[in-house]
Each structure stands twice: as structure tokens, then as C-alpha cells.
Motif scaffolding. Structure first.
Motif, PDB file in Angstrom:
ATOM      1  N   GLN A  95       4.804  -6.652  -3.275  1.00 53.93           N
ATOM      2  CA  GLN A  95       5.681  -6.364  -2.152  1.00 53.93           C
ATOM      3  C   GLN A  95       4.933  -6.419  -0.829  1.00 53.93           C
ATOM      4  OE1 GLN A  95       8.898  -5.993  -2.714  1.00 53.93           O
ATOM      5  NE2 GLN A  95       8.570  -6.155  -4.912  1.00 53.93           N
ATOM      6  N   VAL A  96       3.623  -6.521  -0.872  1.00 52.37           N
ATOM      7  CA  VAL A  96       2.823  -6.427   0.333  1.00 52.37           C
ATOM      8  C   VAL A  96       2.355  -7.798   0.767  1.00 52.37           C
ATOM      9  CG1 VAL A  96       0.766  -5.412   1.359  1.00 52.37           C
ATOM     10  CG2 VAL A  96       2.074  -4.135  -0.327  1.00 52.37           C
ATOM     11  N   ASN A  97       2.420  -8.069   2.062  1.00 51.79           N
ATOM     12  CA  ASN A  97       2.034  -9.356   2.626  1.00 51.79           C
ATOM     13  C   ASN A  97       1.082  -9.110   3.779  1.00 51.79           C
ATOM     14  OD1 ASN A  97       1.836 -11.780   3.923  1.00 51.79           O
ATOM     15  ND2 ASN A  97       4.020 -12.047   4.284  1.00 51.79           N
ATOM     16  N   ILE A  98      -0.143  -9.610   3.698  1.00 56.01           N
ATOM     17  CA  ILE A  98      -1.074  -9.372   4.791  1.00 56.01           C
ATOM     18  C   ILE A  98      -1.000 -10.449   5.850  1.00 56.01           C
ATOM     19  CG2 ILE A  98      -2.660  -8.251   3.211  1.00 56.01           C
ATOM     20  CD1 ILE A  98      -4.553 -10.632   3.657  1.00 56.01           C
ATOM     21  N   VAL A 117      -1.685   2.450   5.066  1.00 55.38           N
ATOM     22  CA  VAL A 117      -2.114   1.111   4.658  1.00 55.38           C
ATOM     23  C   VAL A 117      -0.945   0.137   4.772  1.00 55.38           C
ATOM     24  CG1 VAL A 117      -2.970  -0.281   2.736  1.00 55.38           C
ATOM     25  CG2 VAL A 117      -3.932   2.010   3.162  1.00 55.38           C
ATOM     26  N   ASN A 118       0.212   0.560   4.317  1.00 58.38           N
ATOM     27  CA  ASN A 118       1.398  -0.289   4.425  1.00 58.38           C
ATOM     28  C   ASN A 118       1.769  -0.554   5.878  1.00 58.38           C
ATOM     29  OD1 ASN A 118       3.187  -0.909   1.774  1.00 58.38           O
ATOM     30  ND2 ASN A 118       1.792   0.800   1.444  1.00 58.38           N
ATOM     31  N   LYS A 119       1.640   0.454   6.705  1.00 59.19           N
ATOM     32  CA  LYS A 119       1.928   0.284   8.127  1.00 59.19           C
ATOM     33  C   LYS A 119       1.015  -0.778   8.737  1.00 59.19           C
ATOM     34  CE  LYS A 119       1.719   2.766  12.552  1.00 59.19           C
ATOM     35  NZ  LYS A 119       1.416   4.055  13.213  1.00 59.19           N
ATOM     36  N   ALA A 120      -0.254  -0.719   8.388  1.00 60.27           N
ATOM     37  CA  ALA A 120      -1.219  -1.688   8.937  1.00 60.27           C
ATOM     38  C   ALA A 120      -0.919  -3.094   8.436  1.00 60.27           C
ATOM     39  CB  ALA A 120      -2.645  -1.275   8.560  1.00 60.27           C
ATOM     40  N   PHE A 121      -0.614  -3.227   7.136  1.00 60.32           N
ATOM     41  CA  PHE A 121      -0.323  -4.541   6.583  1.00 60.32           C
ATOM     42  C   PHE A 121       0.948  -5.149   7.175  1.00 60.32           C
ATOM     43  CE2 PHE A 121      -3.069  -3.684   2.705  1.00 60.32           C
ATOM     44  CZ  PHE A 121      -3.969  -4.689   3.005  1.00 60.32           C
ATOM     45  N   ARG A 122       1.881  -4.308   7.570  1.00 60.66           N
ATOM     46  CA  ARG A 122       3.102  -4.823   8.196  1.00 60.66           C
ATOM     47  C   ARG A 122       2.873  -5.243   9.630  1.00 60.66           C
ATOM     48  NH1 ARG A 122       5.556  -0.337   5.416  1.00 60.66           N
ATOM     49  NH2 ARG A 122       5.648   0.825   7.361  1.00 60.66           N
ATOM     50  N   GLY A 123       1.682  -4.948  10.163  1.00 62.82           N
ATOM     51  CA  GLY A 123       1.364  -5.351  11.523  1.00 62.82           C
ATOM     52  C   GLY A 123       2.077  -4.529  12.560  1.00 62.82           C
ATOM     53  N   GLU A 124       2.401  -3.269  12.234  1.00 58.76           N
ATOM     54  CA  GLU A 124       3.114  -2.422  13.184  1.00 58.76           C
ATOM     55  C   GLU A 124       2.187  -1.915  14.266  1.00 58.76           C
ATOM     56  OE1 GLU A 124       5.135   0.652  11.093  1.00 58.76           O
ATOM     57  OE2 GLU A 124       6.296  -0.738   9.865  1.00 58.76           O
TER      58      GLU A 124
END
Length: 325
Positions: free
Chosen positions: A33-36, A318-325
């Protein structure tokens, strides 16, 4: 460390974002589900160099109007914020994401500028003046008279030490000098041996003008060697944890009559240094998210690394960072 272990083995520590598509990793069905990046594959304009950084495959197009190409960067430097941080990164740069993760974990105010390499924004005079290596990531600390920082390891050390000074809490760090040395060792190991080897393997597999199988094999095997070092360290940490917290079964584990995989603490999070996550762990996670591209299956080859990565990928910051927020 100042804070003792307080993790709840039943606490999932966050939920993986359900809305992110175009996966780049095969770590697990959850991590898919995660996209860097902004796409599901490495962009054509990016290569991974010997240092594991991301750089532009120089375009042959005319650079006749560089001032226009640099206008966004020039405008930023002429009107910088008065507080917080500005992170310069690229959507396909793992090293940029480990800085973003650290900023998010520390709950610091920051904004990310994803450079457009096709417009050569990394060559803007103002950016080169603050970062002579002209690579990403780079960071400006606006609260310290616009202090410019470059090299991801140096940036992480600055952030945790400054945050410790500001808050009195060594979050992602330690107040013990011995643990500080261990964290720094893992950080240097990641920046000097882990990321560069993955970068070289990616380069020879996808971007080199000729397919040189011996080079691909050499760097892929070196990545496996590096992961074996991490796997052993995490396995030793898990064994020590199980023997401490599952003491009623310790003798059975020692004698081999009961496998440690039967322990209720077998899926409990363990970290490279101390009892809580630090930058020693964080610096690895974005790169762990791309090793499947060179044919390494962490889940089957390095199960402790897989569990360690999974716990980090479940963290909201970590999810917030990976989403580029």
C-alpha cells in the motif's frame, strides 16, 4: 536510554495508509500500500550513484534559459521562512525520505521541495551554494539563521541532537554515550555500505549502457552480505528479549525443546540499539523498500529484517513522510 521499553506487543502502532497506489515494494501485502515515489517504477531520469544518492542523468536538451528553469528555487531563497525546516528532496530518492521520516517522527514543522531534475533545479546557483555536492537531500534549519545541512547522516544527527537540546528528551537518540556510539556506527554503516551497494546494484541492473552480469551479481551479493549483518544483530536482540520477557520458558528455549518462534514475543518489535526506535533504524527503512527491485526478497531471505521493516512501515509518521506530506 532515558525511556524504558513501553511498547505494547498488541499495539499495532499505526495503520498503513489505504489510499496509496502504484506500489514499489513486495515486502508484504500490507507494505504494497506504500509508494515512495510518484510512480511504480524508477523514473528514467534518475540513477543511483556510487554513494547511494540520487542524481540526474544529464539531459542533452539546451540549457539556454537557465534563469527561467531556476526561478522557483531562486524565489524560495529570496523569501525563506522564518522558522521550521525546508527539506530539498526528490520523489525517487530514498535518502530524502529518511530525513522526512525523522522530521515527522520528531513532530517538527517542515516543508519539502521536490526538485525537478529535468529542469536542473539541483544546479541552481543558490542550491549549489548551500550544498556543494548538488545532490539530495539537503535541509535548511530556518531557526538557526538558515543553517544549511547536507549529507543525510549529518542531517539526522543534527535533528536528533537539536531536538534533545530543545525538549530535554533524546527521541530517536539516546542520553547514553555508549548507545550514541552504537547508533552512529549503524548510521555510518547504512550511509557508507548499505545504500551505496543497493545504488550500484540498481544502476547496473537498470541504467548501465551494457548489461554486465558480473557487476550486477557483485553488488547484489554485497547487499545480501550487508543484510546478513543486520539480520544477525536483530536476531540476537530478539533472542535476548525473549529470554528476558518470556522467562518461564527460557530453559525450554535454551535446551531446544521449544522453538523461540513459539514465544508470544516472537513478533514483538526489536531495534538495533536500545529499547526504542532510533535513527539507526530509520535510516534503513526507505532503502528496504526498494531492494525487491534487485531480486532480494526480504521476507523469505531475512525474516527479522522483514519484521523490523514492517513495524516501521506501520508507524504513522513513516506513512506521512512516504506520502510526501
Amino acid at each position: 536510554m532515558e525511556n524504558k521499553r513501553n511498547d505494547n506487543p498488541n499495539d499495532k502502532a499505526g495503520v498503513i495508509n489505504k489510499g496509496v497506489t502504484n506500489p514499489v515494494s513486495q515486502l508484504s501485502s500490507a507494505l504494497k500500500q506504500v509508494n515512495i515515489g510518484s510512480a511504480g517504477s524508477v523514473p528514467n531520469d534518475v540513477r543511483f550513484d556510487i554513494n547511494g544518492d540520487t542524481s540526474l542523468m544529464e539531459s542533452s536538451q539546451s540549457q539556454s534559459d537557465e534563469s527561467q528553469e531556476y526561478s522557483r528555487i531562486t524565489s524560495f531563497f529570496q523569501n525563506q521562512p522564518i522558522d521550521g525546516y525546508t527539506l530539498f528532496s526528490h520523489r525517487s530518492a530514498p535518502n530524502g525520505y529518511k530525513v522526512a521520516i525523522t522530521l515527522s517522527e520528531l513532530n517538527l514543522k517542515y516543508n519539502t521541495i521536490f526538485l525537478d531534475f529535468n529542469k536542473r533545479e539541483h544546479r541552481a546557483p543558490e542550491f549549489v551554494a548551500m550544498n556543494p555536492n548538488a545532490r539530495v537531500p539537503a535541509l535548511i534549519d530556518h531557526c538557526l539563521d538558515n543553517l544549511a545541512l547536507w549529507e543525510s547522516g549529518a542531517i539526522l544527527l543534527h535533528l536528533v541532537n537539536k531536538n534533545w537540546k530543545d525538549t530535554g528528551k533524546p527521541t530517536l537518540w539516546s542520553d547514553d554515550i555508549g548507545e550514541q556510539s552504537q547508533i552512529t556506527a549503524w548510521l555510518f554503516f547504512q550511509t557508507s555500505g548499505h545504500a551505496p551497494m543497493i545504488g550500484q546494484a540498481l544502476h547496473f541492473k537498470y541504467f548501465h549502457t551494457q548489461k554486465i552480469q558480473s557487476a550486477i551479481d557483485r553488488y547484489t551479493n554485497e547487499v545480501r552480505r550487508v543484510y546478513s549483518v543486520i539480520e544477525m544483530a536483530l536476531a540476537e536482540r530478539r533472542e535476548a528479549l525473549i529470554m528476558e520477557f518470556d522467562s518461564e520458558n527460557a530453559s525450554a528455549y535454551s535446551s531446544g525443546t521449544t522453538q523461540m518462534s513459539q514465544s508470544k514475543f516472537f513478533e514483538y518489535p526489536v531495534w538495533l540499539v536500545g529499547d526504542q526506535i532510533t535513527i539507526a533504524d530509520i535510516c534503513f527503512v526507505p532503502w528496504n523498500n526498494v531492494v525487491d527491485r534487485i531480486g532480494i526478497n526480504i521476507k523469505t531471505e531475512f525474516p527479522e529484517v522483514y519484521k523490523w521493516t514492517k513495524h516501521m512501515m506501520r508507524r504513522p509518521a513513516v506513512n506521512k513522510a512516504f506520502r510526501g506530506e
